[in-house]
Design a protein around this motif. Structure first.
Motif, PDB file in Angstrom:
ATOM      1  N   GLY A  58       0.838  -1.184   0.000  1.00 48.59           N
ATOM      2  CA  GLY A  58       0.000   0.000   0.000  1.00 48.59           C
ATOM      3  C   GLY A  58       0.874   1.235   0.000  1.00 48.59           C
ATOM      4  N   CYS A  59       1.875   1.228  -0.873  1.00 52.20           N
ATOM      5  CA  CYS A  59       2.940   2.240  -0.849  1.00 52.20           C
ATOM      6  C   CYS A  59       2.509   3.602  -1.374  1.00 52.20           C
ATOM      7  N   GLY A  60       1.347   3.676  -2.054  1.00 48.64           N
ATOM      8  CA  GLY A  60       0.938   4.953  -2.607  1.00 48.64           C
ATOM      9  C   GLY A  60       1.984   5.510  -3.559  1.00 48.64           C
ATOM     10  N   PRO A  61       2.310   6.807  -3.450  1.00 48.91           N
ATOM     11  CA  PRO A  61       3.270   7.416  -4.380  1.00 48.91           C
ATOM     12  C   PRO A  61       4.732   7.133  -4.045  1.00 48.91           C
ATOM     13  N   GLY A  62       4.988   6.231  -3.098  1.00 50.62           N
ATOM     14  CA  GLY A  62       6.347   5.759  -2.888  1.00 50.62           C
ATOM     15  C   GLY A  62       7.216   6.547  -1.938  1.00 50.62           C
ATOM     16  N   ARG A  63       6.654   7.537  -1.274  1.00 50.60           N
ATOM     17  CA  ARG A  63       7.495   8.392  -0.437  1.00 50.60           C
ATOM     18  C   ARG A  63       8.087   7.654   0.755  1.00 50.60           C
ATOM     19  N   VAL A  64       7.287   6.797   1.383  1.00 56.45           N
ATOM     20  CA  VAL A  64       7.797   6.074   2.549  1.00 56.45           C
ATOM     21  C   VAL A  64       8.771   4.987   2.107  1.00 56.45           C
ATOM     22  N   THR A  65       8.507   4.367   0.974  1.00 58.84           N
ATOM     23  CA  THR A  65       9.455   3.407   0.409  1.00 58.84           C
ATOM     24  C   THR A  65      10.812   4.076   0.218  1.00 58.84           C
ATOM     25  N   ALA A  66      10.792   5.271  -0.364  1.00 59.57           N
ATOM     26  CA  ALA A  66      12.040   6.008  -0.591  1.00 59.57           C
ATOM     27  C   ALA A  66      12.699   6.405   0.721  1.00 59.57           C
ATOM     28  N   TYR A  67      11.901   6.738   1.721  1.00 59.58           N
ATOM     29  CA  TYR A  67      12.433   7.099   3.039  1.00 59.58           C
ATOM     30  C   TYR A  67      13.214   5.929   3.630  1.00 59.58           C
ATOM     31  N   VAL A  85       1.165   3.755  -8.475  1.00 59.31           N
ATOM     32  CA  VAL A  85       2.423   3.098  -8.840  1.00 59.31           C
ATOM     33  C   VAL A  85       3.145   3.895  -9.912  1.00 59.31           C
ATOM     34  N   GLU A  86       2.414   4.437 -10.858  1.00 58.83           N
ATOM     35  CA  GLU A  86       3.032   5.244 -11.912  1.00 58.83           C
ATOM     36  C   GLU A  86       3.683   6.492 -11.327  1.00 58.83           C
ATOM     37  N   LEU A  87       3.009   7.138 -10.361  1.00 59.86           N
ATOM     38  CA  LEU A  87       3.601   8.299  -9.708  1.00 59.86           C
ATOM     39  C   LEU A  87       4.874   7.915  -8.956  1.00 59.86           C
ATOM     40  N   ALA A  88       4.829   6.763  -8.279  1.00 58.77           N
ATOM     41  CA  ALA A  88       5.997   6.312  -7.529  1.00 58.77           C
ATOM     42  C   ALA A  88       7.172   6.022  -8.463  1.00 58.77           C
ATOM     43  N   ARG A  89       6.899   5.341  -9.560  1.00 50.77           N
ATOM     44  CA  ARG A  89       7.970   5.022 -10.510  1.00 50.77           C
ATOM     45  C   ARG A  89       8.571   6.282 -11.113  1.00 50.77           C
TER      46      ARG A  89
END
Length: 226
Positions: A58-67, A85-89
């Motif tokens: 449930g990563c959404g736009p990936g900000r926490v993944t990047a953190y 997912v597209e925003l995160a990529r």
């Protein structure tokens, strides 16, 4: 909704609000010190254990993944919404992001060093939470850690029609008491390490809680299971 049909509403809603979500939701750096501190603790635990990658479900736009990745955690993200997912990529091209559901993760058994479910389980009908928690448990390596954080409340069932600046949504939200979430984690096979429950603001119908847990290590062959 008692079956997986709720996933279509969640997917469509977050596809609709994806751009507005990025504009309105805080980045990890903007979180309150307690919330940011819990993320840092989780990052240190999984990095030190070195048991495998961490899935941000449930990563959404990936900000926490990047953190997490900035803290030397080998993290990747999974989200139900293709738009998210597209925003995160686009924002983090060096990281991996996949479209997928927490109800059936495209991940092998016992392969993850950690799982992060950050404000991503409250749309799941309570009757199906054991399915989701079972998937998180299945994918974790023995000794791996889980951090689950999100909205909690006194058995509230919310049916918003708009969110993130007035965009239409059709998902539903379920605010469960922290004690019930803790019990569900235990029933799924997790050992609960700690929980942090923030007091609700005056008049608020929801608060926030963070749970840290781990999957027990298997006893050595021929050893004492205790």
């Amino acid at each position: 909704m008692s079956d997986l049909s709720y996933l279509a509403a969640v997917r469509e809603s977050y596809d609709t609000v994806a751009s507005a979500y990025v504009e309105r939701v805080k980045t990890p750096a903007e979180l309150d010190p307690l919330s940011r501190g819990m993320l840092n603790v989780f990052a240190e635990v999984v990095r030190t254990a070195g048991l495998g990658p961490v899935a941000d479900v449930g990563c959404g736009p990936g900000r926490v993944t990047a953190y997490l990745a900035e803290r030397q955690v080998p993290a990747f993200g999974i989200d139900l919404s293709p738009a998210m997912v597209e925003l995160a990529r686009s924002a983090y091209p060096d990281l991996r992001f996949d479209v997928g559901s927490m109800t059936s993760l495209p991940i092998e058994d016992d392969s993850l060093g950690g799982v992060l479910a950050y404000y991503s389980t409250h749309h799941t009908p309570p009757a199906l939470l054991p399915v989701v928690l079972g998937e998180l448990h299945r994918t974790l390596a023995p000794g791996g850690s889980l951090m689950l954080a999100g909205h909690v409340g006194a058995d509230r069932h919310l049916r918003p029609t708009q969110a993130y600046g007035g965009h239409p949504v059709s998902y539903e939200s379920y605010l469960l008491p922290p004690d019930r979430i803790a019990e569900l984690l235990k029933q799924a096979g997790f050992v609960l390490t700690s929980r942090l429950v923030e007091e609700p603001a005056e008049g608020a119908e929801r608060s926030f809680a963070t749970f840290l847990a781990h999957k027990p290590e298997r006893p050595a062959a021929g050893g004492d299971p205790a």
